[in-house]
Design a protein around this motif. Sequence first.
Motif, PDB file in Angstrom:
ATOM      1  N   GLU A  57      61.889  65.105  90.516  1.00 50.33           N
ATOM      2  CA  GLU A  57      62.117  66.298  91.337  1.00 50.33           C
ATOM      3  C   GLU A  57      60.847  67.135  91.458  1.00 50.33           C
ATOM      4  N   GLN A  58      60.138  67.292  90.350  1.00 48.88           N
ATOM      5  CA  GLN A  58      58.919  68.103  90.368  1.00 48.88           C
ATOM      6  C   GLN A  58      57.799  67.411  91.152  1.00 48.88           C
ATOM      7  N   VAL A  59      57.698  66.102  91.018  1.00 49.64           N
ATOM      8  CA  VAL A  59      56.688  65.358  91.779  1.00 49.64           C
ATOM      9  C   VAL A  59      56.989  65.484  93.267  1.00 49.64           C
ATOM     10  N   ALA A  60      58.252  65.360  93.634  1.00 44.84           N
ATOM     11  CA  ALA A  60      58.641  65.487  95.045  1.00 44.84           C
ATOM     12  C   ALA A  60      58.332  66.885  95.562  1.00 44.84           C
ATOM     13  N   ARG A  61      58.541  67.889  94.745  1.00 40.78           N
ATOM     14  CA  ARG A  61      58.229  69.272  95.155  1.00 40.78           C
ATOM     15  C   ARG A  61      56.731  69.454  95.385  1.00 40.78           C
ATOM     16  N   LEU A  62      55.937  68.905  94.492  1.00 40.64           N
ATOM     17  CA  LEU A  62      54.486  69.079  94.600  1.00 40.64           C
ATOM     18  C   LEU A  62      53.884  68.269  95.742  1.00 40.64           C
ATOM     19  N   ARG A  63      54.415  67.077  95.974  1.00 44.76           N
ATOM     20  CA  ARG A  63      53.864  66.190  97.008  1.00 44.76           C
ATOM     21  C   ARG A  63      54.591  66.287  98.337  1.00 44.76           C
ATOM     22  N   ALA A  64      55.708  66.978  98.352  1.00 47.29           N
ATOM     23  CA  ALA A  64      56.548  67.091  99.552  1.00 47.29           C
ATOM     24  C   ALA A  64      57.033  65.722 100.014  1.00 47.29           C
ATOM     25  N   ALA A  65      57.199  64.824  99.080  1.00 49.14           N
ATOM     26  CA  ALA A  65      57.713  63.477  99.354  1.00 49.14           C
ATOM     27  C   ALA A  65      58.235  62.904  98.041  1.00 49.14           C
ATOM     28  N   PRO A  66      59.264  62.078  98.110  1.00 50.38           N
ATOM     29  CA  PRO A  66      59.773  61.491  96.861  1.00 50.38           C
ATOM     30  C   PRO A  66      58.746  60.548  96.244  1.00 50.38           C
ATOM     31  N   PRO A  67      58.670  60.517  94.916  1.00 51.87           N
ATOM     32  CA  PRO A  67      57.686  59.658  94.253  1.00 51.87           C
ATOM     33  C   PRO A  67      58.118  58.198  94.254  1.00 51.87           C
ATOM     34  N   ALA A  68      57.150  57.348  94.160  1.00 54.09           N
ATOM     35  CA  ALA A  68      57.438  55.919  93.962  1.00 54.09           C
ATOM     36  C   ALA A  68      57.862  55.752  92.516  1.00 54.09           C
ATOM     37  N   ARG A  69      58.916  55.005  92.308  1.00 49.12           N
ATOM     38  CA  ARG A  69      59.412  54.804  90.949  1.00 49.12           C
ATOM     39  C   ARG A  69      58.835  53.534  90.373  1.00 49.12           C
ATOM     40  N   HIS A  70      58.673  53.511  89.068  1.00 49.89           N
ATOM     41  CA  HIS A  70      58.066  52.392  88.344  1.00 49.89           C
ATOM     42  C   HIS A  70      59.035  51.218  88.320  1.00 49.89           C
ATOM     43  N   ALA A  71      58.603  50.086  88.829  1.00 55.26           N
ATOM     44  CA  ALA A  71      59.477  48.913  88.873  1.00 55.26           C
ATOM     45  C   ALA A  71      59.119  47.878  87.816  1.00 55.26           C
ATOM     46  N   GLY A  72      57.855  47.786  87.462  1.00 60.40           N
ATOM     47  CA  GLY A  72      57.419  46.759  86.521  1.00 60.40           C
ATOM     48  C   GLY A  72      57.522  47.207  85.087  1.00 60.40           C
ATOM     49  N   ARG A  73      57.386  46.279  84.203  1.00 64.56           N
ATOM     50  CA  ARG A  73      57.405  46.551  82.774  1.00 64.56           C
ATOM     51  C   ARG A  73      56.108  46.050  82.162  1.00 64.56           C
ATOM     52  N   SER A  74      55.592  46.824  81.242  1.00 62.18           N
ATOM     53  CA  SER A  74      54.389  46.390  80.535  1.00 62.18           C
ATOM     54  C   SER A  74      54.818  45.725  79.237  1.00 62.18           C
ATOM     55  N   GLU A  75      53.881  45.194  78.550  1.00 66.03           N
ATOM     56  CA  GLU A  75      54.157  44.547  77.263  1.00 66.03           C
ATOM     57  C   GLU A  75      53.950  45.520  76.109  1.00 66.03           C
TER      58      GLU A  75
END
Length: 132
Positions: A57-75
Amino acid sequence: MYEPIRTKSVHTPAGDAGFPHRSREEELDIQLAGHLAALLAVTDELGLAVLGERIAEQVARLRAAPPARHAGRSEASPAALHRRAHTLAGRALVVAASRADTAVAILAAEAMDAHAAALAAPTAPTALVGTP
């Protein structure tokens, strides 16, 4: 004895360089959104959905667009991810305090507390593979 400098110094700011300049507040917004987006990626990887939604929500407020969500996983191990998230939340807290963004400062402080608590909590014993 010395000849005067006839050309402009490269250190002298050009009056009209032909590109837009951002204000300090705009630069802080960009920096804060970046720290929060990185924190969101680690938070998503840890599976902390409620905290992730608040950060998004805060990222969307600051960028005026919804953020990309993390899809991958690290080790990375959960402990390493919690340390990384704690560091990112601290960076976000510093920038939020600098720009007097109370909502993000509170969110970042809560995230730091949550990740510090996760690091301090004793880990559950893991079952050995192949034991009944």
